[in-house]
Design an enzyme around this catalytic site. Sequence first.
Site, PDB file in Angstrom:
ATOM      1  N   LYS A 188       0.804  -1.202   0.000  1.00 12.47           N
ATOM      2  CA  LYS A 188       0.000   0.000   0.000  1.00 12.47           C
ATOM      3  C   LYS A 188       0.848   1.267   0.000  1.00 12.47           C
ATOM      4  O   LYS A 188       0.337   2.354  -0.266  1.00 12.47           O
ATOM      5  CB  LYS A 188      -0.877   0.034   1.268  1.00 12.47           C
ATOM      6  CG  LYS A 188      -1.779  -1.140   1.432  1.00 12.47           C
ATOM      7  CD  LYS A 188      -2.387  -1.104   2.853  1.00 12.47           C
ATOM      8  CE  LYS A 188      -2.753  -2.509   3.273  1.00 12.47           C
ATOM      9  NZ  LYS A 188      -3.006  -2.629   4.691  1.00 12.47           N
TER      10      LYS A 188
ATOM     11  N   GLU B 194       7.473   2.442  -6.227  1.00 12.47           N
ATOM     12  CA  GLU B 194       7.494   2.066  -4.819  1.00 12.47           C
ATOM     13  C   GLU B 194       7.765   3.286  -3.959  1.00 12.47           C
ATOM     14  O   GLU B 194       8.323   4.288  -4.423  1.00 12.47           O
ATOM     15  CB  GLU B 194       8.555   0.957  -4.638  1.00 12.47           C
ATOM     16  CG  GLU B 194       8.777   0.421  -3.252  1.00 12.47           C
ATOM     17  CD  GLU B 194       7.559  -0.140  -2.531  1.00 12.47           C
ATOM     18  OE1 GLU B 194       6.527   0.563  -2.470  1.00 12.47           O
ATOM     19  OE2 GLU B 194       7.643  -1.238  -1.983  1.00 12.47           O
ATOM     20  N   ASP B 195       7.340   3.220  -2.705  1.00  9.93           N
ATOM     21  CA  ASP B 195       7.507   4.364  -1.818  1.00  9.93           C
ATOM     22  C   ASP B 195       8.969   4.617  -1.444  1.00  9.93           C
ATOM     23  O   ASP B 195       9.472   5.714  -1.579  1.00  9.93           O
ATOM     24  CB  ASP B 195       6.628   4.221  -0.557  1.00  9.93           C
ATOM     25  CG  ASP B 195       6.810   2.879   0.167  1.00  9.93           C
ATOM     26  OD1 ASP B 195       7.606   2.035  -0.284  1.00  9.93           O
ATOM     27  OD2 ASP B 195       6.135   2.676   1.199  1.00  9.93           O
TER      28      ASP B 195
ATOM     29  N   ASP C 110      14.630   0.781   1.091  1.00  8.08           N
ATOM     30  CA  ASP C 110      15.203   0.708   2.437  1.00  8.08           C
ATOM     31  C   ASP C 110      16.302  -0.357   2.411  1.00  8.08           C
ATOM     32  O   ASP C 110      17.358  -0.112   1.869  1.00  8.08           O
ATOM     33  CB  ASP C 110      14.063   0.392   3.411  1.00  8.08           C
ATOM     34  CG  ASP C 110      14.472   0.461   4.861  1.00  8.08           C
ATOM     35  OD1 ASP C 110      15.143   1.428   5.241  1.00  8.08           O
ATOM     36  OD2 ASP C 110      14.122  -0.450   5.632  1.00  8.08           O
TER      37      ASP C 110
ATOM     38  N   LYS D  17      16.975   5.304   1.097  1.00  5.36           N
ATOM     39  CA  LYS D  17      17.744   5.366   2.354  1.00  5.36           C
ATOM     40  C   LYS D  17      19.024   4.579   2.132  1.00  5.36           C
ATOM     41  O   LYS D  17      19.126   3.422   2.526  1.00  5.36           O
ATOM     42  CB  LYS D  17      16.956   4.648   3.463  1.00  5.36           C
ATOM     43  CG  LYS D  17      16.111   5.502   4.355  1.00  5.36           C
ATOM     44  CD  LYS D  17      15.659   4.665   5.556  1.00  5.36           C
ATOM     45  CE  LYS D  17      14.347   5.162   6.102  1.00  5.36           C
ATOM     46  NZ  LYS D  17      13.786   4.248   7.107  1.00  5.36           N
TER      47      LYS D  17
ATOM     48  N   PHE E 265      13.073   6.551  10.655  1.00  9.52           N
ATOM     49  CA  PHE E 265      11.805   5.993  10.211  1.00  9.52           C
ATOM     50  C   PHE E 265      10.835   7.142   9.920  1.00  9.52           C
ATOM     51  O   PHE E 265      10.586   7.995  10.769  1.00  9.52           O
ATOM     52  CB  PHE E 265      11.231   5.041  11.264  1.00  9.52           C
ATOM     53  CG  PHE E 265      10.136   4.192  10.706  1.00  9.52           C
ATOM     54  CD1 PHE E 265      10.444   3.087   9.909  1.00  9.52           C
ATOM     55  CD2 PHE E 265       8.797   4.508  10.929  1.00  9.52           C
ATOM     56  CE1 PHE E 265       9.428   2.306   9.353  1.00  9.52           C
ATOM     57  CE2 PHE E 265       7.786   3.731  10.373  1.00  9.52           C
ATOM     58  CZ  PHE E 265       8.090   2.635   9.597  1.00  9.52           C
TER      59      PHE E 265
ATOM     60  N   ASP F 148       3.552   4.202   6.339  1.00 19.01           N
ATOM     61  CA  ASP F 148       2.864   3.965   7.601  1.00 19.01           C
ATOM     62  C   ASP F 148       3.800   3.589   8.741  1.00 19.01           C
ATOM     63  O   ASP F 148       4.925   3.160   8.531  1.00 19.01           O
ATOM     64  CB  ASP F 148       1.885   2.800   7.445  1.00 19.01           C
ATOM     65  CG  ASP F 148       2.620   1.455   7.308  1.00 19.01           C
ATOM     66  OD1 ASP F 148       3.469   1.347   6.403  1.00 19.01           O
ATOM     67  OD2 ASP F 148       2.367   0.549   8.122  1.00 19.01           O
TER      68      ASP F 148
ATOM     69  N   ARG G  14      -0.622   6.902   6.974  1.00 19.15           N
ATOM     70  CA  ARG G  14      -0.487   6.921   5.512  1.00 19.15           C
ATOM     71  C   ARG G  14      -1.157   8.170   4.931  1.00 19.15           C
ATOM     72  O   ARG G  14      -0.763   8.672   3.889  1.00 19.15           O
ATOM     73  CB  ARG G  14      -1.151   5.683   4.879  1.00 19.15           C
ATOM     74  CG  ARG G  14      -0.438   4.376   5.188  1.00 19.15           C
ATOM     75  CD  ARG G  14      -0.934   3.284   4.250  1.00 19.15           C
ATOM     76  NE  ARG G  14      -0.646   1.936   4.729  1.00 19.15           N
ATOM     77  CZ  ARG G  14       0.497   1.292   4.527  1.00 19.15           C
ATOM     78  NH1 ARG G  14       1.482   1.878   3.875  1.00 19.15           N
ATOM     79  NH2 ARG G  14       0.671   0.078   4.987  1.00 19.15           N
TER      80      ARG G  14
HETATM   81  P1  IMP Z   1      12.837  -3.213   2.300  1.00 20.73           P
HETATM   82  O1  IMP Z   1      12.588  -4.583   1.801  1.00 20.73           O
HETATM   83  O2  IMP Z   1      13.593  -3.206   3.598  1.00 20.73           O
HETATM   84  O3  IMP Z   1      13.498  -2.294   1.288  1.00 20.73           O
HETATM   85  O4  IMP Z   1      11.429  -2.654   2.726  1.00 20.73           O
HETATM   86  C1  IMP Z   1      10.740  -1.766   1.976  1.00 20.73           C
HETATM   87  C2  IMP Z   1       9.424  -1.461   2.610  1.00 20.73           C
HETATM   88  O5  IMP Z   1       9.555  -1.216   4.010  1.00 20.73           O
HETATM   89  C3  IMP Z   1       8.874  -0.193   2.014  1.00 20.73           C
HETATM   90  O6  IMP Z   1       8.109  -0.456   0.894  1.00 20.73           O
HETATM   91  C4  IMP Z   1       8.069   0.363   3.159  1.00 20.73           C
HETATM   92  O7  IMP Z   1       6.770  -0.195   3.122  1.00 20.73           O
HETATM   93  C5  IMP Z   1       8.771  -0.118   4.401  1.00 20.73           C
HETATM   94  N1  IMP Z   1       9.625   0.951   4.945  1.00 20.73           N
HETATM   95  C6  IMP Z   1      10.962   1.037   4.891  1.00 20.73           C
HETATM   96  N2  IMP Z   1      11.417   2.151   5.488  1.00 20.73           N
HETATM   97  C7  IMP Z   1      10.325   2.802   5.934  1.00 20.73           C
HETATM   98  C8  IMP Z   1      10.121   4.054   6.642  1.00 20.73           C
HETATM   99  O8  IMP Z   1      11.038   4.818   6.987  1.00 20.73           O
HETATM  100  N3  IMP Z   1       8.821   4.365   6.913  1.00 20.73           N
HETATM  101  C9  IMP Z   1       7.769   3.586   6.558  1.00 20.73           C
HETATM  102  N4  IMP Z   1       7.906   2.423   5.896  1.00 20.73           N
HETATM  103  C10 IMP Z   1       9.178   2.039   5.594  1.00 20.73           C
HETATM  104 MG    MG Z   2       5.052  -0.761   2.998  1.00 19.58          MG
END
Ligand code: IMP
Ligand code: MG
Length: 185
Positions: free
Chosen positions: A45, A102-103, A106, A134, A155, A162, A168
């Site tokens: 989402k 994608e948002d 990370d 990040k 974060f 969220d 959100r």
């Molecule tokens: P990854 O697999 O660790 O790159 O996770 C990515 C997902 O983690 C993103 O699509 C977000 O939904 C969530 N996420 C990572 N960092 C943050 C943050 O700072 N705030 C909110 N959601 C985050």
């Molecule tokens: Mg997410």
Amino acid sequence: MPDMKDDIKEILISEEQLKETVARIGSEISRDYAGKKPILVSILKGSVVFMADLMRAVSIPCSIDFMVVSSYGGSNTTSSGLVKIIKDLDGDLSGKDVLIVEDILDSGVTLSYLMKLLQARRPASIRLCTLFDKPARHKVDIHSDYIGLEVPNEFIVGYGLDYAEIYRNYPEIAVLKPSVYSEDQ
Ligand code: IMP
Ligand code: MG
């Protein structure tokens, strides 16, 4: 009355900055995909707000589709690396120019898994567009082709992102007060 504002420590990115950033990415995409009809694949989402704004900042014809994934086994602020598809795309990707929306990038674990999965469906091309990056948190070798803004290792919530499914709908990017997390323990 409880208000989300009461939970916010500071605003990192304003609505105005978000607007400028999305407009810039939209023009880059329109320029790079000129003559093509890319499919924008929104990962729900977290990307819902970004996707809604970005698609209107793209001036070339494109189609859209949605995918719901969840990384399970993680906590509210970190992802586990195990990715589950909750809802797959409606359409076929073969021969299409796919842009994943994608948002945030990370650890990169979720996106690196998804890129491989979608690559196997034989698109003509596949690229990644993330509103935030990040870099300090990357765990896998991954890069985003379109990046809105680099954010510090904090974060963040709002504009689709969220904490425990809340915030959100906050229109700016914010950092929460530590008390919000401690109340959840
Ligand atoms: P990854 O697999 O660790 O790159 O996770 C990515 C997902 O983690 C993103 O699509 C977000 O939904 C969530 N996420 C990572 N960092 C943050 C943050 O700072 N705030 C909110 N959601 C985050
Ligand atoms: Mg997410």
